[in-house]
Design a protein around this motif. Structure first.
Motif, mmCIF file in Angstrom:
data_model
loop_
_atom_site.group_PDB
_atom_site.id
_atom_site.type_symbol
_atom_site.label_atom_id
_atom_site.label_comp_id
_atom_site.label_asym_id
_atom_site.label_seq_id
_atom_site.Cartn_x
_atom_site.Cartn_y
_atom_site.Cartn_z
ATOM 1 N N MET A 113 0.830 -1.211 0.000
ATOM 2 C CA MET A 113 0.000 0.000 0.000
ATOM 3 C C MET A 113 0.863 1.257 0.000
ATOM 4 N N GLN A 114 1.937 1.240 0.776
ATOM 5 C CA GLN A 114 2.816 2.400 0.850
ATOM 6 C C GLN A 114 3.549 2.646 -0.468
ATOM 7 N N ILE A 115 3.918 1.562 -1.150
ATOM 8 C CA ILE A 115 4.558 1.707 -2.466
ATOM 9 C C ILE A 115 3.598 2.376 -3.446
ATOM 10 N N VAL A 116 2.352 1.901 -3.482
ATOM 11 C CA VAL A 116 1.346 2.496 -4.370
ATOM 12 C C VAL A 116 1.118 3.958 -4.000
ATOM 13 N N PHE A 117 1.049 4.226 -2.706
ATOM 14 C CA PHE A 117 0.849 5.586 -2.212
ATOM 15 C C PHE A 117 1.949 6.509 -2.739
ATOM 16 N N GLY A 118 3.198 6.034 -2.669
ATOM 17 C CA GLY A 118 4.317 6.843 -3.128
ATOM 18 C C GLY A 118 4.348 7.010 -4.639
ATOM 19 N N LEU A 119 4.088 5.926 -5.366
ATOM 20 C CA LEU A 119 4.123 5.993 -6.830
ATOM 21 C C LEU A 119 3.056 6.940 -7.376
ATOM 22 N N LEU A 120 1.924 6.985 -6.711
ATOM 23 C CA LEU A 120 0.843 7.887 -7.130
ATOM 24 C C LEU A 120 1.039 9.305 -6.591
ATOM 25 N N LYS A 121 2.152 9.504 -5.860
ATOM 26 C CA LYS A 121 2.478 10.820 -5.282
ATOM 27 C C LYS A 121 1.346 11.357 -4.409
ATOM 28 N N LEU A 122 0.759 10.447 -3.639
ATOM 29 C CA LEU A 122 -0.334 10.843 -2.753
ATOM 30 C C LEU A 122 0.164 11.450 -1.450
ATOM 31 N N ASP A 123 1.487 11.657 -1.359
ATOM 32 C CA ASP A 123 2.021 12.290 -0.156
ATOM 33 C C ASP A 123 1.447 13.695 0.040
ATOM 34 N N VAL A 124 0.929 14.280 -1.059
ATOM 35 C CA VAL A 124 0.329 15.618 -0.951
ATOM 36 C C VAL A 124 -0.893 15.605 -0.032
ATOM 37 N N LEU A 125 -1.495 14.415 0.162
ATOM 38 C CA LEU A 125 -2.650 14.323 1.052
ATOM 39 C C LEU A 125 -2.280 14.657 2.486
ATOM 40 N N MET A 126 -0.995 14.507 2.825
ATOM 41 C CA MET A 126 -0.563 14.815 4.183
ATOM 42 C C MET A 126 -0.712 16.307 4.486
ATOM 43 N N ARG A 127 -0.848 17.126 3.434
ATOM 44 C CA ARG A 127 -1.052 18.552 3.662
ATOM 45 C C ARG A 127 -2.388 18.833 4.325
ATOM 46 N N PHE A 128 -3.321 17.888 4.210
ATOM 47 C CA PHE A 128 -4.631 18.074 4.814
ATOM 48 C C PHE A 128 -4.640 17.707 6.293
ATOM 49 N N VAL A 129 -3.513 17.211 6.782
ATOM 50 C CA VAL A 129 -3.401 16.899 8.208
ATOM 51 C C VAL A 129 -2.902 18.156 8.905
ATOM 52 N N SER A 130 -3.778 18.827 9.618
ATOM 53 C CA SER A 130 -3.441 20.104 10.237
ATOM 54 C C SER A 130 -2.482 19.923 11.409
ATOM 55 N N ARG A 131 -1.912 21.030 11.857
ATOM 56 C CA ARG A 131 -1.003 20.991 13.004
ATOM 57 C C ARG A 131 -1.718 20.454 14.248
ATOM 58 N N SER A 132 -2.981 20.801 14.414
ATOM 59 C CA SER A 132 -3.743 20.327 15.580
ATOM 60 C C SER A 132 -3.881 18.814 15.557
ATOM 61 N N VAL A 133 -4.118 18.248 14.364
ATOM 62 C CA VAL A 133 -4.243 16.796 14.242
ATOM 63 C C VAL A 133 -2.899 16.128 14.515
ATOM 64 N N ARG A 134 -1.815 16.709 13.981
ATOM 65 C CA ARG A 134 -0.490 16.135 14.219
ATOM 66 C C ARG A 134 -0.136 16.169 15.700
ATOM 67 N N THR A 135 -0.488 17.270 16.370
ATOM 68 C CA THR A 135 -0.225 17.362 17.806
ATOM 69 C C THR A 135 -1.043 16.326 18.569
ATOM 70 N N GLY A 136 -2.317 16.174 18.191
ATOM 71 C CA GLY A 136 -3.159 15.163 18.830
ATOM 72 C C GLY A 136 -2.638 13.758 18.596
ATOM 73 N N PHE A 137 -2.143 13.503 17.382
ATOM 74 C CA PHE A 137 -1.552 12.204 17.045
ATOM 75 C C PHE A 137 -0.362 11.903 17.952
ATOM 76 N N VAL A 138 0.521 12.877 18.106
ATOM 77 C CA VAL A 138 1.718 12.692 18.929
ATOM 78 C C VAL A 138 1.336 12.483 20.391
ATOM 79 N N ASN A 139 0.401 13.278 20.902
ATOM 80 C CA ASN A 139 -0.008 13.140 22.296
ATOM 81 C C ASN A 139 -0.690 11.804 22.561
ATOM 82 N N ALA A 140 -1.533 11.368 21.633
ATOM 83 C CA ALA A 140 -2.195 10.078 21.786
ATOM 84 C C ALA A 140 -1.181 8.941 21.742
ATOM 85 N N LEU A 141 -0.194 9.058 20.855
ATOM 86 C CA LEU A 141 0.855 8.046 20.780
ATOM 87 C C LEU A 141 1.596 7.955 22.104
ATOM 88 N N ALA A 142 1.893 9.100 22.704
ATOM 89 C CA ALA A 142 2.591 9.111 23.991
ATOM 90 C C ALA A 142 1.756 8.431 25.075
#
Length: 478
Positions: free
Chosen positions: A79-108
């Motif tokens: 899945m990750q190979i397909v994701f990269g080949l299709l250049k879908l990394d741009v979708l990560m731009r839709f992950v806001s700073r608040s979501v990234r912070t929540g992700f990190v805090n939840a991981l902790a």
């Protein structure tokens, strides 16, 4: 090599969290390090079998066993190979700073909660060793940072447990350690749709979480080194590394923020530092196997507590009172959903969804319709400004008085933009209703993108447009 020494204790500790033998995590980190050094898009970045992927994998291991985890690793890598080949990394731009912070805090929080079972039903010796381990980890760097303090923690606690017999669990109790290089092996599972049904949800979660953490780590290195990297290539490289890991009996991995930052700060800048970290890992582990087997689990618990504390964004608690309330809601929602479901991808999905809803609501409030009346020509002028799309279309339509007594109505969209067929449909409905009340309607000021949508999907508005040639191009695409 410093990166390797920092990698060893965390890989073993996360293998323990995932419920797999330490050799599975170590094999994976060895393979991932070699492949990502060549195929990755971010030089100097350390990737291995640790981080949030281990938390996702734990549930699958507990319910179906290691072989299903290896299959999920292969599928996640694909899945990750397909994701990269299709250049879908741009979708990560839709992950806001608040979501990234929540992700990190939840991981902790999840990392810390995974240590709690090891602190229940044990003697005081375990608590004393954990406390000593934390003291070493946090106090030693004040004296020297030449050797990673987690490694010193393992050495000291192992020496103490060997010199003073105590009722402590050791790494040997967790499972096998590597005694040779990994060998090629295909997962032994039934080839059936039922297998895919079991494996696919975990593979998708592992792929999504691994990509998110790797992209975040790559961004950190970009900032530290003031360079750029290919996020699409990093996605593809991570997928290739995880497929290789699965074929050699390893768990899926991702970028490791702590080890990567340490590698960069100790001078690592190129792919060689990533390659050495992976190769040296197994070179060190095989001859030291008997010694590693005697490492107290308390040392690993201390390291993981340190990881959870350093992972948590403590500044985000202060920011709750300083940042906009919606940002705080998005961050807290991401944390709550992730902790409640133990699914990091579900938390991120909820956070992204809430961010989109709040953004749409904010943009909707910026849409305005101002009304003027020209008595000489008996014309009602509606001056529309802002963005008209699915969330604001109904509000836009409600601003028009369908019982207007004026003979003519002019709708000026010079300062507005129609984004979708919902907006165009709302405008077409307004025109239709006014015509049924014998009101002459003119629509003016459409920009080029909006005019294209109108010509295709709104016949009544198309007929009401005046001066078709006077459209402006605001650079937007419908």
């Amino acid at each position: 090599m410093v990166g390797t020494f920092a990698l060893i204790p965390e890989v073993i500790a996360f293998s323990f969290v995932a419920g797999i033998d330490p050799e599975v995590g170590l094999f994976a980190s060895f393979i991932i390090g070699i492949v990502i050094a060549v195929a990755g898009g971010r030089p100097a970045m350390i990737s291995g079998a640790a981080g949030s992927v281990a938390l996702v994998a734990a549930a699958l291991v507990h319910s179906h066993g290691l072989q299903y985890l290896l299959a999920a690793t292969l599928l996640a890598g694909t899945m990750q190979i397909v994701f990269g080949l299709l250049k879908l990394d741009v979708l990560m731009r839709f992950v806001s700073r608040s979501v990234r912070t929540g992700f990190v805090n939840a991981l902790a929080i999840l990392i810390f909660s995974a240590q709690v079972p090891q602190m229940l039903g044990v003697t005081w010796h375990t608590y004393a060793m954990i406390a000593l381990g934390l003291a070493i980890i946090y106090l030693l760097p004040r004296l020297t940072s030449a050797i990673p303090s987690p490694l010193i923690c393992i050495v000291v606690l192992t020496a103490i447990s060997a010199a003073i017999p105590m009722p402590l669990h050791v790494v040997a109790d967790l499972g096998r350690l590597p005694d040779a290089l990994p060998s090629f092996a295909i997962p032994h599972i039934p080839i059936a749709w039922e297998t895919l049904r079991i494996v696919a949800p975990y593979a998708l979660a592992m792929a999504a979480v691994g990509l998110l953490e790797s992209m975040m780590t790559a961004s950190v290195v970009d900032d530290l080194t003031e360079t750029t990297s290919s996020k699409a290539r990093e996605c593809t490289g991570l997928g290739l590394a995880n497929v290789a890991a699965g074929m050699f009996g390893g768990i899926a991995g991702c970028g490791m923020i702590g080890q990567t930052v340490g590698n960069v700060r100790y001078g690592g800048r190129g792919r060689l530092s990533t390659l050495v970290a992976g190769v040296f890992l197994l070179v060190v582990m095989v001859p030291l196997r008997p010694w590693i087997a005697q490492v107290p689990v308390a040392a690993l618990v201390a390291i993981m507590i340190m990881v959870s504390i350093s992972t948590f964004s403590w500044g985000s608690l202060r920011d709750l009172g300083r940042h906009p309330k919606v940002s705080g809601v998005v961050m807290l929602a991401t944390v709550v959903v992730t902790v409640a479901t133990h699914d990091l991808s579900a938390g991120v999905a909820v956070g992204v969804l809430l961010s989109g809803v709040f953004f749409a609501f904010k943009v909707t409030r910026l849409m305005d319709v101002r009304v003027e009346y020209d008595a000489v020509s008996d014309t009602r002028l509606y001056l529309v400004s802002g963005q008209i799309f699915f969330a604001s279309a109904d509000i836009f339509a409600d601003r028009f008085d369908l019982r207007d007594t004026a003979r003519r109505v002019r709708i000026d969209l010079t300062h507005a933009h129609l984004w979708d067929i919902t907006a165009v449909g709302a405008l077409d409905d307004v025109v239709a209703k006014m015509r049924r009340h014998d009101i002459s309607v003119e629509v003016v000021g459409l920009n080029e993108a909006s005019a294209t949508l109108v010509d295709r999907h709104a016949p009544l508005v198309r007929e009401s447009r005046r001066d078709r040639g006077r459209t402006r191009d605001d650079g937007c695409a419908a």
